[in-house]
Design a protein around this motif. Sequence first.
Motif, PDB file in Angstrom:
ATOM      1  N   TYR A 125     -12.022  -5.666  58.350  1.00  0.00           N
ATOM      2  CA  TYR A 125     -11.267  -6.441  59.339  1.00  0.00           C
ATOM      3  C   TYR A 125     -11.443  -5.849  60.726  1.00  0.00           C
ATOM      4  CZ  TYR A 125      -7.662  -2.813  59.497  1.00  0.00           C
ATOM      5  OH  TYR A 125      -6.984  -1.646  59.685  1.00  0.00           O
ATOM      6  N   ARG A 126     -11.821  -4.541  60.774  1.00  0.00           N
ATOM      7  CA  ARG A 126     -11.991  -3.890  62.070  1.00  0.00           C
ATOM      8  C   ARG A 126     -13.193  -4.451  62.836  1.00  0.00           C
ATOM      9  NH1 ARG A 126      -9.304   1.283  61.977  1.00  0.00           N
ATOM     10  NH2 ARG A 126      -8.618   1.746  59.867  1.00  0.00           N
ATOM     11  N   GLN A 127     -14.127  -5.068  62.124  1.00  0.00           N
ATOM     12  CA  GLN A 127     -15.346  -5.582  62.774  1.00  0.00           C
ATOM     13  C   GLN A 127     -15.168  -6.998  63.317  1.00  0.00           C
ATOM     14  OE1 GLN A 127     -17.462  -4.447  59.060  1.00  0.00           O
ATOM     15  NE2 GLN A 127     -19.149  -3.936  60.433  1.00  0.00           N
ATOM     16  N   MET A 128     -13.982  -7.532  63.140  1.00  0.00           N
ATOM     17  CA  MET A 128     -13.737  -8.896  63.626  1.00  0.00           C
ATOM     18  C   MET A 128     -12.616  -8.879  64.655  1.00  0.00           C
ATOM     19  SD  MET A 128     -14.265 -11.238  60.263  1.00  0.00           S
ATOM     20  CE  MET A 128     -13.595 -10.146  59.056  1.00  0.00           C
ATOM     21  N   ASP A 166      -8.247 -14.409  59.688  1.00  0.00           N
ATOM     22  CA  ASP A 166      -7.366 -15.420  59.112  1.00  0.00           C
ATOM     23  C   ASP A 166      -7.388 -16.686  59.957  1.00  0.00           C
ATOM     24  OD1 ASP A 166      -5.820 -14.916  61.335  1.00  0.00           O
ATOM     25  OD2 ASP A 166      -4.439 -13.605  60.262  1.00  0.00           O
ATOM     26  N   GLU A 167      -6.654 -17.673  59.515  1.00  0.00           N
ATOM     27  CA  GLU A 167      -6.695 -18.968  60.174  1.00  0.00           C
ATOM     28  C   GLU A 167      -6.218 -18.903  61.620  1.00  0.00           C
ATOM     29  OE1 GLU A 167      -4.996 -22.008  57.828  1.00  0.00           O
ATOM     30  OE2 GLU A 167      -5.819 -23.601  59.101  1.00  0.00           O
ATOM     31  N   LYS A 168      -5.185 -18.113  61.828  1.00  0.00           N
ATOM     32  CA  LYS A 168      -4.618 -18.022  63.168  1.00  0.00           C
ATOM     33  C   LYS A 168      -5.634 -17.432  64.143  1.00  0.00           C
ATOM     34  CE  LYS A 168      -0.597 -16.298  65.567  1.00  0.00           C
ATOM     35  NZ  LYS A 168      -0.178 -14.915  65.761  1.00  0.00           N
ATOM     36  N   ALA A 169      -6.296 -16.373  63.709  1.00  0.00           N
ATOM     37  CA  ALA A 169      -7.318 -15.754  64.552  1.00  0.00           C
ATOM     38  C   ALA A 169      -8.474 -16.724  64.771  1.00  0.00           C
ATOM     39  CB  ALA A 169      -7.816 -14.464  63.906  1.00  0.00           C
ATOM     40  N   ALA A 170      -8.806 -17.487  63.731  1.00  0.00           N
ATOM     41  CA  ALA A 170      -9.894 -18.465  63.848  1.00  0.00           C
ATOM     42  C   ALA A 170      -9.535 -19.547  64.859  1.00  0.00           C
ATOM     43  CB  ALA A 170     -10.203 -19.079  62.486  1.00  0.00           C
ATOM     44  N   THR A 434     -11.395 -13.612  52.250  1.00  0.00           N
ATOM     45  CA  THR A 434     -12.508 -14.462  52.687  1.00  0.00           C
ATOM     46  C   THR A 434     -12.448 -14.669  54.197  1.00  0.00           C
ATOM     47  OG1 THR A 434     -12.474 -15.573  50.550  1.00  0.00           O
ATOM     48  CG2 THR A 434     -13.638 -16.682  52.332  1.00  0.00           C
ATOM     49  N   ILE A 435     -13.611 -14.590  54.811  1.00  0.00           N
ATOM     50  CA  ILE A 435     -13.692 -14.726  56.269  1.00  0.00           C
ATOM     51  C   ILE A 435     -13.424 -16.182  56.686  1.00  0.00           C
ATOM     52  CG2 ILE A 435     -15.258 -14.583  58.242  1.00  0.00           C
ATOM     53  CD1 ILE A 435     -16.693 -12.303  56.833  1.00  0.00           C
ATOM     54  N   PHE A 436     -12.752 -16.368  57.805  1.00  0.00           N
ATOM     55  CA  PHE A 436     -12.543 -17.699  58.386  1.00  0.00           C
ATOM     56  C   PHE A 436     -13.590 -17.943  59.460  1.00  0.00           C
ATOM     57  CE2 PHE A 436      -8.742 -19.955  56.990  1.00  0.00           C
ATOM     58  CZ  PHE A 436      -8.248 -19.038  56.073  1.00  0.00           C
ATOM     59  N   MET A 437     -14.206 -19.125  59.366  1.00  0.00           N
ATOM     60  CA  MET A 437     -15.309 -19.397  60.293  1.00  0.00           C
ATOM     61  C   MET A 437     -15.069 -20.591  61.204  1.00  0.00           C
ATOM     62  SD  MET A 437     -18.556 -18.860  57.740  1.00  0.00           S
ATOM     63  CE  MET A 437     -19.660 -19.578  58.953  1.00  0.00           C
ATOM     64  N   GLY A 438     -15.828 -20.596  62.292  1.00  0.00           N
ATOM     65  CA  GLY A 438     -15.897 -21.763  63.167  1.00  0.00           C
ATOM     66  C   GLY A 438     -17.343 -21.908  63.596  1.00  0.00           C
ATOM     67  N   CYS A 439     -17.776 -23.133  63.936  1.00  0.00           N
ATOM     68  CA  CYS A 439     -19.127 -23.244  64.484  1.00  0.00           C
ATOM     69  C   CYS A 439     -19.118 -24.201  65.662  1.00  0.00           C
ATOM     70  CB  CYS A 439     -20.145 -23.628  63.422  1.00  0.00           C
ATOM     71  SG  CYS A 439     -20.111 -25.342  62.960  1.00  0.00           S
TER      72      CYS A 439
END
Length: 572
Positions: A125-128, A166-170, A434-439
């Motif tokens: 989580y530190r890398q995000m 998480d979703e909020k960060a995404a 699981t990582i949350f993504m956006g594109c």
Amino acid sequence: MRYSNYFIPTVKETPADAEVVSHQLMLRAGMVRKLAAGIYNYLPLGLRSIRKVENIVREEMNRAGAIEILMPSVVPAELWQESERWEQYGKELLRFKDRKDAQFCLGPTHEEVVTDLVRREIKSYRQMPINLYQIQSKFRDEIRPRFGLMRGREFIMKDAYSFDVDEKAADSSYDKMYQAYRRIFERCGLKFRAVEADTGSIGGSSSHEFMVLADSGEDAIVSCSACEYAANVEKAEARPIEAGEHADARALERVATPEKRTIEEVSEFLGVHAAAMIKTLVLLADNEPVVALVRGDHELNEIKLKNFLHCTELEMANDEVVTKVTGAPVGFAGPVGLTVKIVADLAVKGMKNAATGGNEKDLHLKNVNLERDFTVSQFADIRNVVHGDACPRCKDGVMEMWRGIEVGHVFKLGTKYSKALKATFLDADGKDQTIFMGCYGIGIGRTVAACIEQNNDANGIIFPLPIAPFHCIISALNIKEAPVREASELIYQQLVEAGVEVLLDDRDERPGFKFKDADLIGIPLRIVVGSKNLAEGNVELKERKSGEVSLLPIAEAVERVTVAVATALARI
RNA sequence: CGGGGUGUAGCGCAGCCUGGCUAGCGCACCUGCCUUGGGAGCAGGGGGCCGGAGGUUCGAAUCCUCUCACCCCGACCA
């Protein structure tokens, strides 16, 4: 740059196969040349504009904290099979084999590749958060490439991918991109709108499209006259229509309607308004027949229906299926007596004494009523919003319709790809998540084309300065005369030193020829050096957009151009 | 993928129906003269396997068959 040493093959006549004005002008201005259907060479002028857009995009992506990488355009099939898009994506995905018979495709988008990269390297989580982007040529084997750079098969795209815990960060990453996109298109000098959109084959929970407003646009968008709501018609919600008048149900009537098939023909023949008819459409949802009902004056929105039914394939049924389902040839379908699943639009709910097909050749029914005469499996919003509809979000507004060119699209992907590709990380408690993504995509070439679509006149392109291939052109009218040549060179040197991008038209051509070319290629500022004015110590400064002309001493003209360029570039 | 259309000089086109002489026109290109504030004028010139393959014919850009490429419309409104 000296015109005589450069490569700008302009054309006087409009090429026969170019339909939209941006395509015509990009060909005529010598910006691009076609190599194959939907595949183009970028000539110097076109490339310069493309680089301008790329750089604006790059600056704003970097400003928003995204990091540039470059991924390969050739992608092994395994990754696409892992996300199951190898099967889903269809013929747009150009596939081929290498010498060892291993399957590959040309990447039309890079969720798989970037997710694969991240799952190998991002463990904590530190890398995000992290957002990786690239500017790269993509390939999509479009059914019908058209309109030049607007819908090519090979095209330059900026694609960015965000990864969050998480979703909020995404959501916050998404918001940053949304804001960056606004800045990008503002800096390009475009009139645009951000609208809510369907996510299509990319998938994910929600998305916005950035639409450049232009009548030739391939997309229809709606916006509210009163509030902020704006959406692609594919997505735009229809506000449920209040139940109709409380008319009493009249007796069902059978009416012969020989050879009257379309809503238009039947409504005219029966003398009823299209809005008092029920349009009955037979479709195949994953090969199962389904009937959709919409009001006669409305259009079915297949995307809404598809999303509602959760099916992967939805298509209009052919005549054979229609006959089987309704017992009548095409043109006489109605809901009464049907046994298949019926999905009706919300607007059908309030209809009383409607007219519709009789499921028999040359027969329609009048005074059809819900419940008494037919039943509906489910009601849903499955129609296209039309001009003048009430806004689904606010009380006062009505929907207005526009045409737009999609130049950017931002998606919240959630965990669709990270789950499929098992991209996980350890959270602060040491738990696997699981990582949350956006594109986030931007069509670079399309942005240039859309810009030209929005900025042109009878003489050619009118580039906004930030993406013009050159800021200023010096038209040296008679280059053979020493004073003209010397003055032009002087102005050229001074402007170059001031950081202005200048094109010196030093060709031995007649004045009219140079003016036509200068207008056609759309350089925002033009300095004309002619012997008559020069005898008085003056040159002419003309603005392409306004046509405004001023006669000025050389030093002042240089100053004016320098200031104008600095001002235009510093605006945001 | 369905329907329609077009391939003749770099670009835009004519010729094809009704087969026949050296395949034309405009623009662009080259040479010269002339001209120089909105794509000038005159003269001369170069450039074509008439998309490709096969066939019919004494003879094919033209007719027939196949093929390739490109363009348009459609692939949702029964």
